[in-house]
Motif scaffolding. Structure first.
Motif, PDB file in Angstrom:
ATOM      1  N   SER A 130     -24.766 -69.556 -93.310  1.00  0.00           N
ATOM      2  CA  SER A 130     -23.792 -70.069 -94.269  1.00  0.00           C
ATOM      3  C   SER A 130     -22.507 -70.513 -93.581  1.00  0.00           C
ATOM      4  O   SER A 130     -21.993 -71.610 -93.827  1.00  0.00           O
ATOM      5  CB  SER A 130     -23.491 -68.989 -95.312  1.00  0.00           C
ATOM      6  N   THR A 131     -21.984 -69.664 -92.704  1.00  0.00           N
ATOM      7  CA  THR A 131     -20.737 -70.019 -92.019  1.00  0.00           C
ATOM      8  C   THR A 131     -20.950 -71.108 -90.972  1.00  0.00           C
ATOM      9  O   THR A 131     -20.064 -71.937 -90.747  1.00  0.00           O
ATOM     10  CB  THR A 131     -20.106 -68.769 -91.369  1.00  0.00           C
ATOM     11  N   ASP A 132     -22.135 -71.140 -90.362  1.00  0.00           N
ATOM     12  CA  ASP A 132     -22.442 -72.208 -89.398  1.00  0.00           C
ATOM     13  C   ASP A 132     -22.477 -73.567 -90.079  1.00  0.00           C
ATOM     14  O   ASP A 132     -21.953 -74.562 -89.537  1.00  0.00           O
ATOM     15  CB  ASP A 132     -23.790 -71.947 -88.729  1.00  0.00           C
ATOM     16  N   VAL A 133     -23.082 -73.644 -91.260  1.00  0.00           N
ATOM     17  CA  VAL A 133     -23.153 -74.909 -92.012  1.00  0.00           C
ATOM     18  C   VAL A 133     -21.749 -75.416 -92.323  1.00  0.00           C
ATOM     19  O   VAL A 133     -21.450 -76.611 -92.179  1.00  0.00           O
ATOM     20  CB  VAL A 133     -23.967 -74.727 -93.311  1.00  0.00           C
ATOM     21  N   VAL A 134     -20.879 -74.509 -92.740  1.00  0.00           N
ATOM     22  CA  VAL A 134     -19.504 -74.895 -93.060  1.00  0.00           C
ATOM     23  C   VAL A 134     -18.795 -75.435 -91.823  1.00  0.00           C
ATOM     24  O   VAL A 134     -18.131 -76.481 -91.876  1.00  0.00           O
ATOM     25  CB  VAL A 134     -18.728 -73.700 -93.654  1.00  0.00           C
ATOM     26  N   GLU A 135     -18.935 -74.739 -90.706  1.00  0.00           N
ATOM     27  CA  GLU A 135     -18.239 -75.175 -89.498  1.00  0.00           C
ATOM     28  C   GLU A 135     -18.744 -76.537 -89.025  1.00  0.00           C
ATOM     29  O   GLU A 135     -17.948 -77.410 -88.641  1.00  0.00           O
ATOM     30  CB  GLU A 135     -18.412 -74.137 -88.393  1.00  0.00           C
ATOM     31  N   GLU A 136     -20.055 -76.738 -89.066  1.00  0.00           N
ATOM     32  CA  GLU A 136     -20.628 -78.025 -88.644  1.00  0.00           C
ATOM     33  C   GLU A 136     -20.147 -79.161 -89.544  1.00  0.00           C
ATOM     34  O   GLU A 136     -19.745 -80.233 -89.060  1.00  0.00           O
ATOM     35  CB  GLU A 136     -22.148 -77.943 -88.667  1.00  0.00           C
ATOM     36  N   SER A 137     -20.175 -78.941 -90.857  1.00  0.00           N
ATOM     37  CA  SER A 137     -19.758 -79.986 -91.794  1.00  0.00           C
ATOM     38  C   SER A 137     -18.260 -80.244 -91.717  1.00  0.00           C
ATOM     39  O   SER A 137     -17.795 -81.373 -91.895  1.00  0.00           O
ATOM     40  CB  SER A 137     -20.149 -79.606 -93.224  1.00  0.00           C
TER      41      SER A 137
END
Length: 370
Positions: A281-288
C-alpha cells in the motif's frame, strides 16, 4: 430559528457552523457527467483497496452481528498497544479520527476555553470545535504551507486547553520536523493538551526528521491514528487514540458506548496484522507520488511536496482552481478543491493506481491544452 418568545431553538454556534462537505462520490459523478471512466482522487482514500484478509475476518464476525460490539474493542486494542509499546489502557478505539476529535471536545473543554491550530488543516477539527462552541485560534501557515510552530506557541494563553497539529498535515502534506516539535513541546504548558493527528503516519517511514509523537514522554500528548488511509478501511470508520491512561479513561466516559462496530473491529484487526499489504500500500503511494512530481515538473505546475498520500497543486487564483476542478470532473477525474481548508487557490490530489494516474495525466493535458 426562533420561537414566539424570541428564544432561539438552535444555538448560535450551531446555526453559524459550516459543516464538513465531503468530496463527490463515484456514483454522483457517473450520474451527472456519464464519463467513460472515473478516477476518484479527491478523498485521500486507499485506491488499492484493503487487505484480502479482511473478507474472511468479516465473514467470521458476521456470525455475531446480532450482538452489540465489544465496547472497548479488546482484541484490537491489545494489538495496537503491543505494537506501540504501551498498555491497553493507553488506547481508545472509536469510529474514525473525527469521532475521537468529537470525544476530545466533549471531554476536556470548559466554557471560555480556547483551542489553537493552523488555518489550513483538517476541516473535521474546525467542525467539532464549532459544535462544542469553543473559540478557535487559527494561525496562518508559513509561506511554504507548513505549521508555524512559533506563532502557535505564542498564541497559547491562560485560556488555551488544546493545540491541534496534523502531522503530516491534511491537505498540504507538509510536516513539522523533530527539531520544531521538540522546541514546541518545551514551550507548551503542562495543562495544555497537544493533539498530534497522525492519520498519515504509515506514509512517513523513511522520513528521518519526522517526529513520532509516541517516542516522546509527555503526559499531555494525545496521538490520533486511523485505519482509513494506508489500511484502506475508510468505509468501516475505525480510528484510535493513544495517550496517558488518565486521559484515555476519561475519554472512555464520553465516547459512544458501542463504537467501532463489530465488523469494523474485525476488519481493522485483520488489516493491522497484514504487514505485506501495508508495505504494498505504501509502496504504491510512493511510486505514484514520484510519478506525479515528474509530470508536474514537465508541465511547469506549482505544487507542494508531500509525505502523505496526496499532493497539493497550487494555482494562481481561486477562479482557476474552480475551473480546473470542474473541467477535470467532467472528464471523470474527481479532485478536491480545498477552499474549505483555507486554501481557495489550491487543489488536493490523492495519488492513485497507475491506471488512475494515466486518466489524470490524459485529462490534465486535454483540459490545459484547450
Amino acid at each position: 430559528m426562533t420561537t414566539k418568545t424570541g428564544k432561539p431553538l438552535v444555538p448560535s454556534n450551531i446555526e453559524t457552523l459550516k459543516p464538513y462537505v465531503a468530496g463527490k462520490t463515484i456514483a454522483e459523478v457517473a450520474d451527472l457527467y456519464k464519463p467513460t471512466k472515473i478516477a476518484k482522487l479527491a478523498s485521500n482514500e486507499n485506491r488499492l483497496g484493503c487487505s484480502p484478509k479482511v473478507k474472511n475476518a468479516i465473514d467470521e464476525a458476521f456470525k455475531e452481528i446480532q450482538d452489540y460490539p465489544d465496547p472497548v474493542a479488546r482484541k484490537l486494542r491489545a494489538a495496537i498497544a503491543e505494537r506501540n509499546g504501551v498498555n491497553s489502557e493507553n488506547v481508545l478505539l472509536a469510529s474514525g479520527s473525527e469521532s475521537i476529535i468529537s470525544i476530545l471536545c466533549k471531554t476536556f473543554f470548559l466554557n471560555k476555553e480556547n483551542a489553537v491550530t493552523a488555518d489550513a488543516t483538517f476541516v473535521g477539527f474546525f467542525v467539532q470545535i464549532g459544535v462544542r462552541g469553543v473559540h478557535l485560534k487559527r494561525i496562518p501557515m508559513t509561506s511554504d504551507y507548513r505549521y508555524d510552530v512559533k506563532a502557535i506557541a505564542n498564541a497559547i494563553d491562560e485560556h488555551t486547553k488544546m493545540v491541534y497539529i496534523a502531522n503530516p498535515n491534511n491537505p498540504t502534506g507538509t510536516y513539522i520536523n523533530k527539531e520544531e516539535f521538540e522546541w514546541f513541546m518545551q514551550q507548551v504548558p503542562e495543562d495544555v493538551l497537544v493533539v498530534m493527528d497522525e492519520a498519515y503516519f504509515e506514509y512517513t517511514k523513511g522520513v528521518e526528521d519526522y517526529p513520532q509523537a509516541l517516542d516522546y514522554d509527555y503526559d499531555n500528548i494525545i496521538v490520533l491514528r486511523t485505519f482509513s488511509k494506508a489500511y484502506g478501511l475508510a468505509g468501516f470508520r475505525v480510528g484510535y487514540a493513544i495517550a496517558n491512561e488518565e486521559l484515555i479513561s476519561n475519554m472512555m466516559k464520553t465516547k459512544l458506548t458501542f463504537e467501532p462496530t463489530t465488523l469494523g473491529q474485525a476488519a481493522a484487526l485483520a488489516a493491522y496484522n497484514d504487514h505485506e499489504f501495508l508495505q504494498k500500500s505504501t509502496d504504491v503511494v510512493e511510486e505514484s507520488k514520484q510519478r506525479l512530481y515528474r509530470f508536474f515538473d514537465e508541465q511547469n505546475v506549482n505544487y507542494v511536496k508531500s509525505i502523505s498520500n496526496s499532493v497539493m497543486m497550487v494555482l494562481p487564483s481561486e477562479e482557476e482552481a474552480i475551473d480546473f476542478t470542474q473541467s477535470m470532473l467532467e472528464k471523470g477525474v474527481i479532485l478536491r478543491r480545498i477552499n474549505a481548508f483555507g486554501l481557495p487557490n489550491c487543489i488536493r490530489i490523492t495519488v492513485g493506481l497507475s491506471e488512475e494516474m494515466d486518466h489524470f495525466e490524459q485529462s490534465f493535458l486535454e483540459v490545459t491544452k484547450k
